[in-house]
Design a protein around this motif. Sequence first.
Motif, PDB file in Angstrom:
ATOM      1  N   MET A   1       0.852  -1.199   0.000  1.00  0.00           N
ATOM      2  CA  MET A   1       0.000   0.000   0.000  1.00  0.00           C
ATOM      3  C   MET A   1       0.885   1.245   0.000  1.00  0.00           C
ATOM      4  O   MET A   1       1.727   1.415   0.878  1.00  0.00           O
ATOM      5  N   ALA A   2       0.745   2.128  -0.971  1.00  0.00           N
ATOM      6  CA  ALA A   2       1.558   3.322  -1.052  1.00  0.00           C
ATOM      7  C   ALA A   2       1.200   4.293   0.056  1.00  0.00           C
ATOM      8  O   ALA A   2       0.078   4.285   0.578  1.00  0.00           O
ATOM      9  N   ASP A   3       2.177   5.172   0.392  1.00  0.00           N
ATOM     10  CA  ASP A   3       1.950   6.111   1.493  1.00  0.00           C
ATOM     11  C   ASP A   3       0.727   6.980   1.256  1.00  0.00           C
ATOM     12  O   ASP A   3      -0.013   7.292   2.179  1.00  0.00           O
ATOM     13  N   ASN A   4       0.491   7.379  -0.047  1.00  0.00           N
ATOM     14  CA  ASN A   4      -0.649   8.259  -0.302  1.00  0.00           C
ATOM     15  C   ASN A   4      -1.971   7.511  -0.254  1.00  0.00           C
ATOM     16  O   ASN A   4      -3.025   8.106  -0.398  1.00  0.00           O
ATOM     17  N   GLU A   5      -1.923   6.180  -0.108  1.00  0.00           N
ATOM     18  CA  GLU A   5      -3.148   5.385   0.004  1.00  0.00           C
ATOM     19  C   GLU A   5      -3.391   4.915   1.432  1.00  0.00           C
ATOM     20  O   GLU A   5      -4.351   4.200   1.677  1.00  0.00           O
ATOM     21  N   ARG A   6      -2.524   5.281   2.360  1.00  0.00           N
ATOM     22  CA  ARG A   6      -2.664   4.803   3.733  1.00  0.00           C
ATOM     23  C   ARG A   6      -3.910   5.403   4.367  1.00  0.00           C
ATOM     24  O   ARG A   6      -4.149   6.614   4.293  1.00  0.00           O
ATOM     25  N   ILE A   7      -4.707   4.533   4.972  1.00  0.00           N
ATOM     26  CA  ILE A   7      -5.980   4.966   5.561  1.00  0.00           C
ATOM     27  C   ILE A   7      -5.887   4.846   7.082  1.00  0.00           C
ATOM     28  O   ILE A   7      -5.698   3.739   7.614  1.00  0.00           O
ATOM     29  N   PRO A   8      -6.022   5.953   7.802  1.00  0.00           N
ATOM     30  CA  PRO A   8      -5.947   5.894   9.274  1.00  0.00           C
ATOM     31  C   PRO A   8      -7.130   5.114   9.850  1.00  0.00           C
ATOM     32  O   PRO A   8      -8.258   5.224   9.374  1.00  0.00           O
ATOM     33  N   THR A   9      -6.851   4.319  10.876  1.00  0.00           N
ATOM     34  CA  THR A   9      -7.912   3.603  11.582  1.00  0.00           C
ATOM     35  C   THR A   9      -8.017   4.040  13.046  1.00  0.00           C
ATOM     36  O   THR A   9      -9.101   4.001  13.624  1.00  0.00           O
ATOM     37  N   VAL A  10      -6.893   4.424  13.647  1.00  0.00           N
ATOM     38  CA  VAL A  10      -6.889   4.919  15.031  1.00  0.00           C
ATOM     39  C   VAL A  10      -5.970   6.132  15.099  1.00  0.00           C
ATOM     40  O   VAL A  10      -4.835   6.089  14.610  1.00  0.00           O
ATOM     41  N   ILE A  11      -6.475   7.211  15.687  1.00  0.00           N
ATOM     42  CA  ILE A  11      -5.678   8.417  15.894  1.00  0.00           C
ATOM     43  C   ILE A  11      -5.739   8.780  17.368  1.00  0.00           C
ATOM     44  O   ILE A  11      -6.830   8.979  17.926  1.00  0.00           O
ATOM     45  N   ALA A  12      -4.585   8.840  18.011  1.00  0.00           N
ATOM     46  CA  ALA A  12      -4.488   9.333  19.388  1.00  0.00           C
ATOM     47  C   ALA A  12      -3.867  10.713  19.331  1.00  0.00           C
ATOM     48  O   ALA A  12      -2.786  10.898  18.758  1.00  0.00           O
ATOM     49  N   ASP A  13      -4.548  11.692  19.896  1.00  0.00           N
ATOM     50  CA  ASP A  13      -4.115  13.085  19.836  1.00  0.00           C
ATOM     51  C   ASP A  13      -3.919  13.616  21.253  1.00  0.00           C
ATOM     52  O   ASP A  13      -4.864  14.010  21.921  1.00  0.00           O
ATOM     53  N   GLU A  14      -2.670  13.590  21.709  1.00  0.00           N
ATOM     54  CA  GLU A  14      -2.317  14.087  23.044  1.00  0.00           C
ATOM     55  C   GLU A  14      -3.266  13.507  24.106  1.00  0.00           C
ATOM     56  O   GLU A  14      -3.804  14.234  24.942  1.00  0.00           O
ATOM     57  N   ALA A  15      -3.460  12.194  24.060  1.00  0.00           N
ATOM     58  CA  ALA A  15      -4.432  11.539  24.948  1.00  0.00           C
ATOM     59  C   ALA A  15      -3.859  11.336  26.341  1.00  0.00           C
ATOM     60  O   ALA A  15      -2.757  10.807  26.513  1.00  0.00           O
TER      61      ALA A  15
END
Length: 256
Positions: A1-15
């Motif tokens: 999977m190319a970097d421009n096709e990477r799909i985020p599934t979990v994002i932790a933002d300063e948790a």
Amino acid sequence: MADNERIPTVIADEAHIIYKVHQAGASSSSPLASFKRLATRSKNSNIREVHAVKGVSFVAYKGEAIGLIGTNGSGKSTLLRAVAGLLPVSRGAIYASGQPSLLGVNAALMNELPGDRNVELGCLAMGMSPDEVRAKKDEIIEFSGINDKGDFATLPMRTYSSGMSARLRFSIAAAKQHDVLLIDEALATGDAKFRRRSEARVRELRAQAGTVFLVSHSEQSIRDTCERCIWLEAGTIRADGPTDEVMKEYEAFARR
């Protein structure tokens, strides 16, 4: 999977994850003491706040298997429970696509019921249709190995060892494709044969474009199944990167 096709599934933002622990001591837990605290708006001295996860940030993508490592009490299991939505985030945020599945939680197993019936209930609880359950039931029981030493599938789960129960839970959870599957120490149970089967299944889940988080004290399991590793220590991220690189840093830290 190319970097421009990477799909985020979990994002932790300063948790940040902070939970309360009730300490020993009965003097302040009486009804009168509770009433006085409400009247004066004072805090219960027997309740201690634990800041288990401190400002953690990362992005997980489809098709990744991510190992979570760290010494005992570093916040690994707490972070998994927060990703699954079982613990609130005190500050910051955790975002996830779909409903992450924490191994052993979505499979609502009941000790008084036999293993085969628990397989049916666990699969139904994960959203499988009755036809899907019938098609997968025997395969799940065989994968778990609970019948290797007798017909345990027809016995109540209260008769199982902790290892047998853990293997059955893993087998149920791994029978379904998950957007995000969170596994906490499940691969440490059972013999080498089961560990090989379960590690192979994790690789299959990755190949099907799911995201897997694995907490394990087995460094070999992490190396065999995860291409990325997040090292948590005292609730903060010490390293996040390719497994070999992060494991080398962690092993050098552990030898000190």
